[in-house]
Enzyme design. Structure first.
Site, PDB file in Angstrom:
ATOM      1  N   ASP A  55       0.833  -1.200   0.000  1.00  0.00           N
ATOM      2  CA  ASP A  55       0.000   0.000   0.000  1.00  0.00           C
ATOM      3  C   ASP A  55       0.870   1.254   0.000  1.00  0.00           C
ATOM      4  OD1 ASP A  55      -2.129   1.695   0.182  1.00  0.00           O
ATOM      5  OD2 ASP A  55      -3.037   0.752   1.911  1.00  0.00           O
ATOM      6  N   ASP A  56       0.743   2.061  -1.042  1.00  0.00           N
ATOM      7  CA  ASP A  56       1.462   3.343  -1.140  1.00  0.00           C
ATOM      8  C   ASP A  56       2.971   3.178  -1.290  1.00  0.00           C
ATOM      9  OD1 ASP A  56      -1.041   4.349  -0.739  1.00  0.00           O
ATOM     10  OD2 ASP A  56      -0.561   5.568   1.002  1.00  0.00           O
ATOM     11  N   CYS A  93      -6.238   3.638  -3.531  1.00  0.00           N
ATOM     12  CA  CYS A  93      -6.430   2.286  -3.003  1.00  0.00           C
ATOM     13  C   CYS A  93      -7.616   1.543  -3.625  1.00  0.00           C
ATOM     14  CB  CYS A  93      -6.629   2.352  -1.491  1.00  0.00           C
ATOM     15  SG  CYS A  93      -5.295   3.196  -0.610  1.00  0.00           S
ATOM     16  N   LYS A 147      -5.843  -5.875   3.985  1.00  0.00           N
ATOM     17  CA  LYS A 147      -6.725  -4.729   3.742  1.00  0.00           C
ATOM     18  C   LYS A 147      -7.700  -5.003   2.593  1.00  0.00           C
ATOM     19  CE  LYS A 147      -6.334   0.090   2.154  1.00  0.00           C
ATOM     20  NZ  LYS A 147      -5.418   1.237   1.974  1.00  0.00           N
ATOM     21  N   HIS A 149     -10.911  -2.728   1.731  1.00  0.00           N
ATOM     22  CA  HIS A 149     -11.180  -1.385   1.192  1.00  0.00           C
ATOM     23  C   HIS A 149     -12.007  -1.392  -0.094  1.00  0.00           C
ATOM     24  CE1 HIS A 149      -9.519   2.998   0.841  1.00  0.00           C
ATOM     25  NE2 HIS A 149     -10.787   2.941   1.240  1.00  0.00           N
ATOM     26  N   HIS A 240       1.546   2.152   4.103  1.00  0.00           N
ATOM     27  CA  HIS A 240       0.610   3.257   4.315  1.00  0.00           C
ATOM     28  C   HIS A 240       0.830   3.850   5.704  1.00  0.00           C
ATOM     29  CE1 HIS A 240      -3.234   5.379   4.605  1.00  0.00           C
ATOM     30  NE2 HIS A 240      -3.491   5.081   3.339  1.00  0.00           N
ATOM     31  N   ASP A 298      -0.108  -0.799  -4.901  1.00  0.00           N
ATOM     32  CA  ASP A 298      -1.455  -0.414  -5.342  1.00  0.00           C
ATOM     33  C   ASP A 298      -1.483   0.961  -5.976  1.00  0.00           C
ATOM     34  OD1 ASP A 298      -1.088   1.110  -3.039  1.00  0.00           O
ATOM     35  OD2 ASP A 298      -3.131   0.830  -2.314  1.00  0.00           O
ATOM     36  N   ASN A 299      -0.550   1.808  -5.634  1.00  0.00           N
ATOM     37  CA  ASN A 299      -0.461   3.150  -6.227  1.00  0.00           C
ATOM     38  C   ASN A 299       0.874   3.777  -5.855  1.00  0.00           C
ATOM     39  OD1 ASN A 299      -2.862   3.597  -3.783  1.00  0.00           O
ATOM     40  ND2 ASN A 299      -0.895   4.608  -3.523  1.00  0.00           N
ATOM     41  N   LYS A 316       0.945   9.917  -5.181  1.00  0.00           N
ATOM     42  CA  LYS A 316      -0.311   9.218  -4.950  1.00  0.00           C
ATOM     43  C   LYS A 316      -1.488  10.162  -5.203  1.00  0.00           C
ATOM     44  CE  LYS A 316      -3.049   7.253  -1.168  1.00  0.00           C
ATOM     45  NZ  LYS A 316      -3.057   6.819   0.251  1.00  0.00           N
TER      46      LYS A 316
END
Length: 571
Positions: A55-56, A93, A147, A149, A240, A298-299, A316
């Site tokens: 994540d991130d 996300c 996660k 989301h 994240h 994811d990004n 992001k």
């Protein structure tokens, strides 16, 4: 003193052009357009699939891209497998997760605007067949850890109702790494750790990356590798925010000047350790020889909180390369041509048909996919069947500048949209903050300064065009020089837009308040309650909030003017 510090950072940023040269590809490496997919080698037995999503994690947040990040396990797995260097994800996300699990663009699921907030009665469309559901049909045992989301307002939205036999993790977008508390705003907080469809009270207290790794190893230890193929989706919360790594992981980075970057790097090291433990378990329990391990972010990263997309532009939440060009690789003994770097064009939607194909499923029977089966591309080095990527069309995200006239009568350029076709990438509307942020090397740098836009022309423009093969850092806007290409890509946006379904972005539901649900985030709409029609009813977050006076406005204005004067003629 402040002026000298800021000026020093600007001088450092001028190194971008040199760094960008490392990213340029020759035209021989760029995938040429194709109409038909090629068939390739498939394993005799359906392979075990382990998909690890971070994540991130930014482009510059892995060892093989960055000197200040230590990730020996990830580097080794990538070097022994296939490194994906022309791989794209989404800038946030929920969009990335939705496209991974459905194989469809956001415009075809109604999730083209922002993310799903904890209190929104929204989730992944229930009529869409998901990747784990398709793998279940192929005989797989499917498990998700981490996660979600993708919405949870009713039980039908939960992972266990969308194709996973087991689930252990958090439903919202961001939780505390130890307490598993999650807040929507400052005051509305609740517990968010779930086992299946129940709240996992009492299982908190352990750092989430360690907790999730332990669960994956337990799944591997208790599953017979010879009886049934296994699919594990490990969706890590790391890296994240909040930046809360255990202190022992921070120590190796103690010489790193910027505190957020130091903690962020420590969290990447924890991810690296987790992947090492998981791959060890794959070997120990007999899965490895018939397994496919996929690693993806994811990004893009958020520089304000320690991440880095250097030398790419943006961060992001933006459609610049820094927000959507992802870190990714595939490691597997089943790959025919290993130990190489692939510059084939691949998008996160491609995993759906690729993995269903590996599982023995018939992708052609499932209509509506925007992804392609890229296993021949990954395994054998064949050309990618993907010719273009629709990054997104968000009709709710508009800017005041722009018009149909600016879009040659083909497209309203006030609308936020981005598309790539071959070497070309077009952006319209507001692509997001488009600065180039070098690795954080200074301590206590005022957060407001990271948002000083360097491009003086941005406020005057609503269309950008780049050749991202020759200019991956998006330094040279060619929109004025190549109106022919602009028109072609605007026409493609218009074609895609005709296939879009209405945006689903409903207002908050007061019944979601954790205090009304036992102190936890959990489904709040009953199974027998009819679905409300939210199409066309949109919620503008923060619209009615009172604005506080900006204490740094005058200072920010001063440095912004100074910034533009210094940089506009040098970048």
């Amino acid at each position: 003193m402040a002026l000298s510090v800021l000026f020093g950072l600007f001088i450092l940023s001028l190194q971008t052009s040199a760094s960008c040269s490392d990213l340029r590809s020759s035209r021989e490496d760029v995938e040429r357009f194709r109409v038909e997919q090629t068939s390739g080698f498939k394993p005799k037995r359906p392979p075990h699939i382990i998909f690890i999503l971070t994540d991130d994690q930014g482009f510059n947040d892995i060892g093989y891209h960055s000197r200040d990040i230590r990730s020996p396990t990830l580097d080794k797995l990538a070097s022994e497998g296939v490194r994906l260097e022309n791989y794209y994800v989404q800038p946030l996300c929920t969009p990335s997760r939705s496209q991974l699990i459905t194989g469809r663009y956001q415009i075809h699921t109604g999730l083209q605007h922002s993310i799903i907030r904890p209190r929104q009665p929204s989730c992944l469309p229930l009529d869409v067949v998901t990747l784990p559901q398709r793998l279940q049909e192929a005989g797989y045992s499917t498990h998700m850890v981490g996660k979600w989301h993708l919405g949870f307002y009713r039980k039908d939205c939960l992972p266990t109702r969308r194709g996973f036999h087991t689930y252990f993790g958090s439903l919202t977008g961001s939780v505390d790494y130890y307490t598993y508390g999650s807040c929507d705003g400052k005051s509305l907080c609740g517990f968010d750790l779930h086992e299946g469809e129940s709240v996992a009270w009492g299982k908190g207290g352990k750092y989430s990356t360690h907790l999730y790794t332990q669960r994956v190893r337990k799944i591997l230890a208790t599953h017979d590798s010879t009886s049934q193929p296994l699919f594990i989706f490990l969706s890590l919360q790391a890296v994240h925010t909040p930046l809360k790594p255990p202190k022992e992981y921070i120590y190796p980075y103690r010489r790193m000047g910027n505190v957020p970057r130091r903690k962020y790097a420590a969290m990447v090291s924890i991810v690296d350790e987790a992947v090492r433990n998981i791959t060890y378990a794959l070997r120990k329990y007999g899965f490895y020889r018939n397994s496919v391990v996929i690693f993806s972010t994811d990004n893009g990263a958020q520089p304000l909180t320690g991440g880095s997309n250097w030398p790419l532009r943006g961060c992001k939440g933006t459609y610049w390369e820094g927000g959507i060009r992802g870190v990714g690789f595939v490691h597997s003994p089943l790959i025919r041509q290993r130990r190489r770097v692939s510059r084939a064009l691949i998008h996160i939607t491609d995993w759906y048909p690729t993995l269903v194909g590996l599982a023995g499923g018939n992708v052609s029977q499932h209509q509506g996919l925007d992804g392609f089966d890229v296993w021949p591309t990954i395994s054998e080095g064949k050309e990618s069947p993907r010719l273009e990527i629709l990054h997104n069309i968000d009709p709710l995200h508009r800017r005041s500048r722009g018009s149909f006239k600016d879009g040659y009568g083909l497209w309203d350029t006030t609308v936020q949209a981005a598309i790539r076709v071959g070497d070309w990438k077009l952006l319209t509307g507001d692509p997001g903050h488009g600065d180039w942020v070098p690795p954080q090397v200074l301590t206590n740098f005022p957060s407001s300064w990271w948002h000083l836009e360097r491009q003086i022309e941005k406020k005057k423009k609503s269309v950008w065009l780049f050749n991202v093969t020759g200019d991956p850092c998006e330094r040279h806007d060619l929109a004025v020089h190549r109106p022919d290409v602009v028109k072609e890509l605007l026409a493609r946006l218009a074609v895609y837009n005709r296939t879009a379904i209405p945006v689903r972005y409903p207002p908050d539901d007061a019944r979601a308040n954790p205090s009304l649900n036992g102190g936890a985030w959990r489904p709040w709409v009953g199974d027998d309650e009819e679905e409300e029609n939210w199409d066309g009813i949109y919620y503008k977050r923060g619209k009615n909030r009172k604005r506080k006076k900006c204490r740094l406005c005058k200072l920010q204005s001063f440095f912004k003017k100074l910034n533009l004067k210094i940089m506009s003629k040098q970048i």
